[in-house]
Design an enzyme around this catalytic site. Sequence first.
Site, short mmCIF file in Angstrom:
data_model
loop_
_atom_site.label_atom_id
_atom_site.label_comp_id
_atom_site.label_asym_id
_atom_site.label_seq_id
_atom_site.Cartn_x
_atom_site.Cartn_y
_atom_site.Cartn_z
N SER A 215 -32.16 12.29 23.62
CA SER A 215 -31.66 12.25 24.99
C SER A 215 -32.67 11.57 25.93
CB SER A 215 -31.41 13.69 25.45
OG SER A 215 -31.36 13.80 26.84
N LYS B 197 -20.68 7.11 25.38
CA LYS B 197 -20.45 8.54 25.06
C LYS B 197 -19.74 9.19 26.25
CE LYS B 197 -22.99 12.81 23.89
NZ LYS B 197 -23.06 13.66 25.08
N ARG C 265 -19.19 20.83 29.28
CA ARG C 265 -20.14 21.08 30.37
C ARG C 265 -19.87 20.23 31.60
NH1 ARG C 265 -24.80 23.55 28.16
NH2 ARG C 265 -26.35 22.46 29.38
N LEU D 278 -28.93 7.08 26.75
CA LEU D 278 -29.33 6.64 28.09
C LEU D 278 -28.42 7.26 29.14
CD1 LEU D 278 -31.02 4.48 29.76
CD2 LEU D 278 -28.98 3.06 29.56
N TYR D 279 -29.03 7.86 30.16
CA TYR D 279 -28.26 8.27 31.34
C TYR D 279 -28.41 7.17 32.39
CZ TYR D 279 -27.16 13.21 30.38
OH TYR D 279 -26.63 14.37 29.89
N GLY E 258 -23.91 19.33 18.44
CA GLY E 258 -24.81 19.68 19.54
C GLY E 258 -25.36 21.07 19.36
N ARG E 259 -24.62 22.05 19.89
CA ARG E 259 -25.13 23.43 19.84
C ARG E 259 -25.39 23.90 18.41
NH1 ARG E 259 -21.17 23.24 23.72
NH2 ARG E 259 -21.75 23.80 25.85
N ASP F 155 -17.72 14.40 19.26
CA ASP F 155 -18.43 15.68 19.27
C ASP F 155 -17.62 16.69 20.05
OD1 ASP F 155 -19.02 15.69 22.07
OD2 ASP F 155 -20.95 14.72 21.77
N GLY F 156 -18.05 17.95 19.98
CA GLY F 156 -17.39 19.01 20.75
C GLY F 156 -16.89 20.13 19.87
N GLY F 157 -17.71 21.17 19.72
CA GLY F 157 -17.26 22.39 19.05
C GLY F 157 -17.35 22.37 17.53
N THR G 161 -24.37 7.68 28.11
CA THR G 161 -23.50 8.79 28.51
C THR G 161 -22.91 8.50 29.87
OG1 THR G 161 -24.82 10.32 27.19
CG2 THR G 161 -23.42 11.29 28.89
N PRO H 170 -27.31 14.06 21.36
CA PRO H 170 -28.42 14.19 22.32
C PRO H 170 -28.35 15.51 23.07
CG PRO H 170 -26.72 12.70 23.17
CD PRO H 170 -26.34 13.03 21.76
N HIS I 186 -18.93 16.38 26.65
CA HIS I 186 -20.25 16.95 26.91
C HIS I 186 -20.29 18.44 26.50
CE1 HIS I 186 -23.72 15.12 29.22
NE2 HIS I 186 -24.21 16.32 28.96
C1 LIG Z 1 -28.02 22.45 26.20
C2 LIG Z 1 -27.33 21.12 26.10
C3 LIG Z 1 -27.96 19.99 26.60
C4 LIG Z 1 -27.33 18.74 26.50
N1 LIG Z 1 -28.01 17.61 26.93
C5 LIG Z 1 -27.40 16.40 26.83
C6 LIG Z 1 -28.09 15.22 27.22
O1 LIG Z 1 -29.24 15.27 27.65
N2 LIG Z 1 -27.44 14.04 27.10
C7 LIG Z 1 -26.15 13.96 26.63
O2 LIG Z 1 -25.58 12.87 26.55
N3 LIG Z 1 -25.49 15.06 26.22
C8 LIG Z 1 -26.08 16.27 26.30
N4 LIG Z 1 -25.42 17.38 25.85
C9 LIG Z 1 -24.09 17.24 25.26
C10 LIG Z 1 -24.19 16.99 23.74
O3 LIG Z 1 -24.69 15.71 23.47
C11 LIG Z 1 -22.81 17.07 23.07
O4 LIG Z 1 -21.92 16.23 23.75
C12 LIG Z 1 -22.25 18.49 23.04
O5 LIG Z 1 -23.26 19.43 22.85
C13 LIG Z 1 -21.22 18.61 21.91
O6 LIG Z 1 -20.61 19.85 21.88
P1 LIG Z 1 -21.12 21.05 20.93
O7 LIG Z 1 -22.38 21.56 21.56
O8 LIG Z 1 -20.01 22.03 21.00
O9 LIG Z 1 -21.37 20.48 19.57
C14 LIG Z 1 -26.04 18.63 25.93
C15 LIG Z 1 -25.42 19.78 25.42
C16 LIG Z 1 -26.06 21.01 25.50
C17 LIG Z 1 -25.36 22.22 24.92
#
Ligand SMILES: Cc1cc2nc3c(=O)[nH]c(=O)nc-3n(C[C@H](O)[C@H](O)[C@H](O)COP(=O)(O)O)c2cc1C
Length: 401
Positions: free
Chosen positions: A153, A265, A292, A175-176, A343-344, A320-322, A202, A124, A289
């Site tokens: 998301s 999550k 973040r 869901l937040y 994600g990214r 997830d993550g990287g 999340t 998401p 996240h």
């Molecule tokens: C710009 C951005 C917005 C995101 N928005 C949400 C979100 O709305 N809800 C959520 O659960 N995670 C959010 N995430 C986290 C992603 O779901 C995910 O955990 C994360 O991007 C994984 O790391 P990666 O970007 O290195 O793959 C967001 C991440 C980014 C980079």
Amino acid sequence: MTEQNEWSWCPRQARRDLLKFLLSSPLLGTAMAHDEVDALIAEITNPRRATNVMQFQDVARLKLTPEMYNFIADGSDDMKTLRANRAAFDAIEIRARRLIDVSEIDTTIEIFGQQMKTPIILAPVGAQGQMHPDGELASARAAKSRQHVMIASTMTSYSVGQIGAEAPGLTWFQLYPMPDRSVTQQLLAKADAAGARVVVVTIDGPTLGNRESQKAFFRRATGSSRSRLGNMEGIEGKFRVGDPSLTWDYIAWLRDNTDKPIVLKGIVTREDARLCLKYGVDGLVISNHGGRQEESNRGTLESLPEIVAVVDGRFPVLIDGGFRRGTDMLKALALGANAICIGRAYIWGLAAFGQEGVERVLDLLTVELMRIMKYTGTTSIAEIGRSHVQAKDWPAAIGPD
Ligand SMILES: Cc1cc2nc3c(=O)[nH]c(=O)nc-3n(C[C@H](O)[C@H](O)[C@H](O)COP(=O)(O)O)c2cc1C
């Protein structure tokens, strides 16, 4: 479709010349050889030319405003968690195997009774309408054309109904938690009507991470450039993300309010994995996240072995993550993950080329995963195991079987 970036007024040639000048300017600290700049600009015209995910990030950097680019790329505080996510992959090595028939590779998996073409899921990510005009609709179309699950998301630019219509059967809802539970009930009803099959909650947000570049982004965002929230439309009550008073009792409340599988999550410790089992959730996503939220200095891959040991196959463990390469995915699968959320990686594809960019990212990652499966002699995801990886300081933590 309109371009959303600051270059949109430039004729193509002027834009290329300007890019060349900027990218090769030592003043910007990005002195690049002219042939590198030429190669990069050539990529800009066609997603099929990109040969890896990182090139999409380069293209996205050229297309987005600096504030938007940093909003996506950056993590919290000094970004140590963000870097730890990537560094964790370097600490694990792959053990290749030879002379195994790998002419047929099967990447399919099944989670919650749902067949998936590969273990790659779109994580998401909110506000995609700010990254590309088609936003989540483009990502959902790519998810459909390549048959991947997309987790929509809460904070999407388009509504979960619109997203679900683009990727029927492939949409899950993130869901937040919000202090106003009636708003959550309305969101769950929207997700249900959209055909979302799983609710991913999340829970890593008792407070917002210290994202300094995000603050700069929102300071500059005004009027139409502020995020439109598709799911907010028609909601009665206060649409406010994050509830610092939230505890594990929330799971029982959720159970009473949705008949979908509930996945948490944001789990990063064995202690919380145990509580997931105790409170009866259906799965978890190991996630910080994307670096973040908390500055933990720990990559998600480092959390994986202790969580897999506790869960012991009783429900799906996603991570997830990287993740940027097929080899990253193989390492997580070998350490016991059931699926990987990106994600990214796909967001760079989206920002660079919309739907086609996301499709190309999914294709590249799938091909990369299949390639490393061939080198490890694994013809199905189930065959990927601990014997295919070792820690860099082997035989300390993770040795071969
Ligand atoms: C710009 C951005 C917005 C995101 N928005 C949400 C979100 O709305 N809800 C959520 O659960 N995670 C959010 N995430 C986290 C992603 O779901 C995910 O955990 C994360 O991007 C994984 O790391 P990666 O970007 O290195 O793959 C967001 C991440 C980014 C980079």
